[in-house]
Write a protein that holds these residues in place. Structure first.
Motif, short mmCIF file in Angstrom:
data_model
loop_
_atom_site.label_atom_id
_atom_site.label_comp_id
_atom_site.label_asym_id
_atom_site.label_seq_id
_atom_site.Cartn_x
_atom_site.Cartn_y
_atom_site.Cartn_z
N PHE A 34 0.72 -1.37 0.00
CA PHE A 34 -0.10 -0.09 -0.08
C PHE A 34 0.93 1.19 -0.15
O PHE A 34 0.15 2.44 0.00
CB PHE A 34 -0.96 0.01 1.20
CG PHE A 34 -1.96 -0.80 1.15
CD1 PHE A 34 -3.02 -0.86 0.15
CD2 PHE A 34 -2.01 -2.16 1.63
CE1 PHE A 34 -4.11 -1.68 -0.01
CE2 PHE A 34 -3.16 -3.16 1.66
CZ PHE A 34 -4.06 -2.96 0.54
N ASN A 35 2.35 1.00 -0.10
CA ASN A 35 2.76 2.45 0.13
C ASN A 35 3.68 2.84 -1.18
O ASN A 35 4.49 3.57 -1.29
CB ASN A 35 4.20 2.25 1.00
CG ASN A 35 3.67 2.35 2.76
OD1 ASN A 35 2.29 2.78 2.79
ND2 ASN A 35 4.43 2.00 3.71
N THR A 36 3.30 1.80 -2.11
CA THR A 36 3.89 2.12 -3.68
C THR A 36 2.75 1.85 -4.60
O THR A 36 1.98 0.99 -4.49
CB THR A 36 5.05 0.75 -3.58
OG1 THR A 36 4.58 -0.18 -3.81
CG2 THR A 36 6.01 1.08 -2.68
N GLU A 37 3.02 2.70 -5.78
CA GLU A 37 2.13 2.57 -6.70
C GLU A 37 2.17 1.06 -7.37
O GLU A 37 1.16 0.41 -8.00
CB GLU A 37 2.36 3.46 -7.91
CG GLU A 37 1.27 3.46 -8.97
CD GLU A 37 1.53 4.52 -10.23
OE1 GLU A 37 0.68 4.45 -11.06
OE2 GLU A 37 2.30 5.47 -9.78
N SER A 38 3.39 0.71 -7.50
CA SER A 38 3.83 -0.69 -8.01
C SER A 38 2.95 -2.01 -7.09
O SER A 38 2.41 -2.82 -7.64
CB SER A 38 4.88 -1.19 -8.28
OG SER A 38 5.84 -1.15 -6.94
N GLY A 39 2.91 -1.49 -5.98
CA GLY A 39 2.03 -2.43 -4.95
C GLY A 39 0.71 -2.45 -5.01
O GLY A 39 -0.16 -3.45 -5.15
N ASN A 104 -5.99 1.35 1.31
CA ASN A 104 -5.19 2.06 0.36
C ASN A 104 -5.35 3.60 0.75
O ASN A 104 -6.04 4.60 0.13
CB ASN A 104 -5.86 2.17 -0.95
CG ASN A 104 -5.06 2.97 -2.21
OD1 ASN A 104 -4.00 3.28 -1.86
ND2 ASN A 104 -5.71 3.28 -3.27
N ASN A 105 -4.39 4.05 2.06
CA ASN A 105 -4.36 5.58 2.33
C ASN A 105 -3.02 5.97 2.78
O ASN A 105 -2.99 6.93 3.42
CB ASN A 105 -5.49 5.33 3.49
CG ASN A 105 -5.15 4.49 4.62
OD1 ASN A 105 -4.09 4.08 4.75
ND2 ASN A 105 -6.25 4.14 5.58
N ALA A 106 -2.02 5.23 2.19
CA ALA A 106 -0.73 5.54 2.56
C ALA A 106 -0.48 7.23 2.18
O ALA A 106 -0.33 7.41 0.85
CB ALA A 106 0.26 4.78 1.91
N PRO A 107 0.02 7.86 2.85
CA PRO A 107 0.22 9.32 2.80
C PRO A 107 1.59 9.66 1.75
O PRO A 107 1.54 10.47 1.09
CB PRO A 107 0.66 10.01 3.99
CG PRO A 107 1.20 8.99 4.91
CD PRO A 107 0.49 7.81 4.51
N VAL A 113 -3.04 9.12 -7.57
CA VAL A 113 -2.64 7.64 -7.77
C VAL A 113 -3.42 6.60 -6.85
O VAL A 113 -4.19 5.77 -7.40
CB VAL A 113 -1.16 7.40 -7.30
CG1 VAL A 113 -0.73 5.96 -7.52
CG2 VAL A 113 -0.43 7.99 -8.26
N ARG A 114 -3.62 7.26 -5.72
CA ARG A 114 -4.57 6.30 -4.86
C ARG A 114 -6.09 6.07 -5.34
O ARG A 114 -6.60 5.14 -5.48
CB ARG A 114 -4.66 6.75 -3.40
CG ARG A 114 -3.32 6.44 -2.52
CD ARG A 114 -3.35 6.91 -1.20
NE ARG A 114 -3.02 8.14 -0.92
CZ ARG A 114 -3.94 8.99 -0.31
NH1 ARG A 114 -5.21 8.78 -0.27
NH2 ARG A 114 -3.61 10.19 -0.23
N ASN A 115 -6.49 7.24 -5.78
CA ASN A 115 -7.90 7.37 -6.34
C ASN A 115 -7.95 6.62 -7.41
O ASN A 115 -9.01 6.10 -7.84
CB ASN A 115 -8.33 8.72 -6.52
CG ASN A 115 -8.82 9.46 -4.91
OD1 ASN A 115 -9.00 8.74 -4.09
ND2 ASN A 115 -8.76 10.77 -5.23
N ASN A 116 -7.11 6.55 -8.34
CA ASN A 116 -7.04 5.80 -9.63
C ASN A 116 -7.23 4.20 -9.34
O ASN A 116 -8.06 3.76 -9.93
CB ASN A 116 -5.71 6.05 -10.33
CG ASN A 116 -5.71 4.99 -11.38
OD1 ASN A 116 -6.40 5.05 -12.35
ND2 ASN A 116 -4.63 3.93 -11.49
#
Length: 588
Positions: A34-39, A104-107, A113-116
């Motif tokens: 949850f801390n990376t876009e790839s994740g 999915n709320n990692a700052p 990106v999170r909303n995508n």
């Protein structure tokens, strides 16, 4: 203590918190996901297992009103289907989605990106609930992960209106927040895919509410239909999609269903690859006399294909007694790309052969070719690598047209951009630029007696023709509240006389002959079909309507029934035992 079947799932999944937490931290952790876009991308890949399978689409019309099959589905046989046989009350995928949305709320990852990825997750939650509502009506709305003691596990179902409002909210969020508008492989969820799917969902719900007056939701039907029209209009206005090679009226429709490539008509598809060894079984299913359901179209449905001049075939004098060879001439060219008829060829060992309808497969004479690759070497197993459309632009045009027709707001420009375009690809020459003004009596008499609007009737005709064998028909009939069509007699081509051989594809070789008494001499290459009223003292499943002539009738010896309770499936018995508060659907 009362509980429902979601508790069983949660006992397995929640006791160790989540599958992700069971993996060694040196390999992957919740934070790494949850801390990376790839994740986030990796996690979201798991949602794609919820897309329809090849079986859902290729075989999804095996309970339609417009096909016959080798047996009568238990669902339509009195006393053969009920809560003990029902399935589909499974909730595992929902928890996977809700877990993602909650975490999915990692700052450290940007909000966009999170909303995508939240948009992708909410698209799939909408898909999940849409399928549940279609099948069961009212269902529990679960918008968060549940612990083993959560009271939601033991509660009842939420009203359809609340659930579908939540589905619409999810789809609107997905459309607003998914960043990709298109994607080259046509296998991923994009903003435009979400818009197209919204048009499907809203059309279903709007028409369901309009015609199922027992719900007392008809006052809200127009809002849903307008949402459908708006969503489809956005896809159309994007300019990103078009009908496949509309000028090639002889091949472009057929090519959609046997191609391993992608084209501008596809918004979303299931991809297959010979290089990767990923195949489906379309040829095997549609050519085998033993493996598949031996689906064949009814004559009643084939009659709905227009003449090339745009007139109704059923307006032709004497159409009732036309032979197969006569009735297949001068018709919408999609007919010859949907069933075997004159000019249909296949490839065997590198040699091209004319191939007629084979009565070792077909019961009615109208043998499907849609989905069937011409290479006969693919017929004997799971060997097809053609891509399977999940959403294509033709459906979007149909969704827009039907929503506008049901709202009574379709104009000539709308007609030309939707139904007119589809018919142009079928080679139809007239009636492409202006909507009809006269209702077809055949469609009213045989299909929709309560519909007087000629535009609605013609849109429904077009939907049946364009989307045949793509898995839409059962729920189209359900939402239009015309379940009685499932109990109609199964009919086939007209046979003018017994003991006469017919050259069905007009290649100079006779193909089939029908008899009551077996002929003394037979002709090579001809299949002989016994249509006597009884065989070995038992009623014959395949006969002619007038005994020695008439339409083929198939399996009308086995009664098929329809009851309005069947618009919804019953809650499976085991789940109802676990949680009586779910309550059974009416009259099951």
């Amino acid at each position: 203590m009362k509980k429902n079947s979601m508790l069983i799932i949660l006992i397995v999944l929640v006791t160790s918190c989540n599958k992700l937490d069971q993996v060694p931290k040196s390999t992957v952790s919740k934070e790494a996901v949850f801390n990376t876009e790839s994740g986030l991308k990796l996690y979201s890949n798991s949602f794609y297992n919820m897309l329809p399978t090849s079986n859902d689409i290729l075989k999804g019309d095996n309970m339609g009103d417009f096909v016959v099959r080798k047996d009568v589905p238990d669902f339509f046989r009195a006393g053969a289907y009920g809560p003990a046989q029902s399935t589909g009350w499974v909730w595992t995928e929902l928890r996977n989605i809700n877990y993602f949305l909650e975490n999915n709320n990692a700052p450290g990852v940007s909000e966009a990106v999170r909303n995508n990825y939240n948009g992708i997750a909410r698209f799939f939650r909408a898909l999940f609930y849409f399928e549940k509502v279609k099948r069961f009506g009212d269902v529990p709305w679960i918008g968060r992960t549940l612990g083993t003691g959560d009271q939601l596990l033991y509660g009842g179902r939420d009203p359809r209106s609340r659930v579908m409002d939540s589905v619409l909210l999810d789809l609107n969020f997905a459309i607003e927040n998914i960043t990709a508008k298109t994607e080259a492989t046509k296998s991923r969820i994009t903003k435009t895919v979400a818009q197209a799917f919204k048009s499907r969902v809203c059309l279903f719900e709007g028409t369901y509410r309009k015609y199922h007056t027992e719900l007392n939701l008809q006052a809200s039907a127009a809002r849903w239909l307008q949402e459908a029209a708006n969503a489809a209009s956005e896809v159309m206005a994007s300019g990103a999609y078009s009908l496949n090679n509309i000028a090639d009226t002889d091949h472009s429709y057929k090519d959609l269903f046997i191609s391993s490539g992608v084209n501008n008509e596809l918004l979303l598809c299931l991809t297959y690859s010979a290089e990767l060894g990923v195949f489906h079984d379309a040829n095997w299913y549609y050519t085998s006399a033993t493996y598949g359901d031996r689906l064949s179209f009814t004559r009643k449905f084939v009659n709905t294909y227009l003449n090339l001049d745009g007139s109704a075939f059923t307006g032709n004098p004497g159409y009732v007694s036309q032979t197969f060879m006569q009735e297949t001439k001068g018709r919408d060219k999609r007919l010859g790309q949907t069933i075997r008829m004159k000019g249909y060829t296949r490839v065997n060992g590198g040699q091209t052969q004319n191939v007629p309808p084979l009565f070792s497969y077909t019961y009615t004479g109208y043998q499907p070719v849609k989905w069937v690759h011409p290479d006969m070497s693919l017929d004997g197993g799971v060997r097809n690598n053609s891509n399977i459309p999940v959403i294509r632009y033709a459906e979007v045009l149909l969704n827009y047209a039907e929503a506008k027709a049901e709202l009574g707001t379709m104009n000539d420009e709308d007609w030309a951009a939707t139904i007119g375009m589809l018919r142009r690809r079928g080679g139809i020459q007239n009636g492409l630029s202006s909507k009809p003004v006269q209702a077809d009596p055949y469609l009213r008499q045989q299909y929709f007696p309560d519909i007087t609007d000629p535009v609605v009737l013609e849109v429904r005709r077009e939907r049946g023709v364009e989307l045949a064998l793509e898995g839409f028909r059962f729920y189209d009939i359900v939402r239009w509240k015309r379940g009685e069509l499932f109990a109609a007699a199964w009919n086939g081509m007209y046979v003018p006389a017994l003991n006469t051989s017919f050259d069905l594809n007009e290649d100079g070789a006779d193909d089939v002959s029908f008899y009551n008494t077996a002929p003394g001499a037979t002709q090579n290459g001809v299949t002989y079909i016994n249509v006597a009223a009884t065989v070995n003292g038992q009623p014959n499943a395949l006969t002619l309507s007038a005994g020695t002539s008439g339409e083929i009738t198939w399996l009308n010896t086995v009664p098929r029934t329809w009851n309005d309770r069947m618009y919804l499936y019953p809650i499976p018995l085991n789940d109802l035992v676990l949680n009586p508060d779910l309550k059974q659907n009416p009259n099951w």
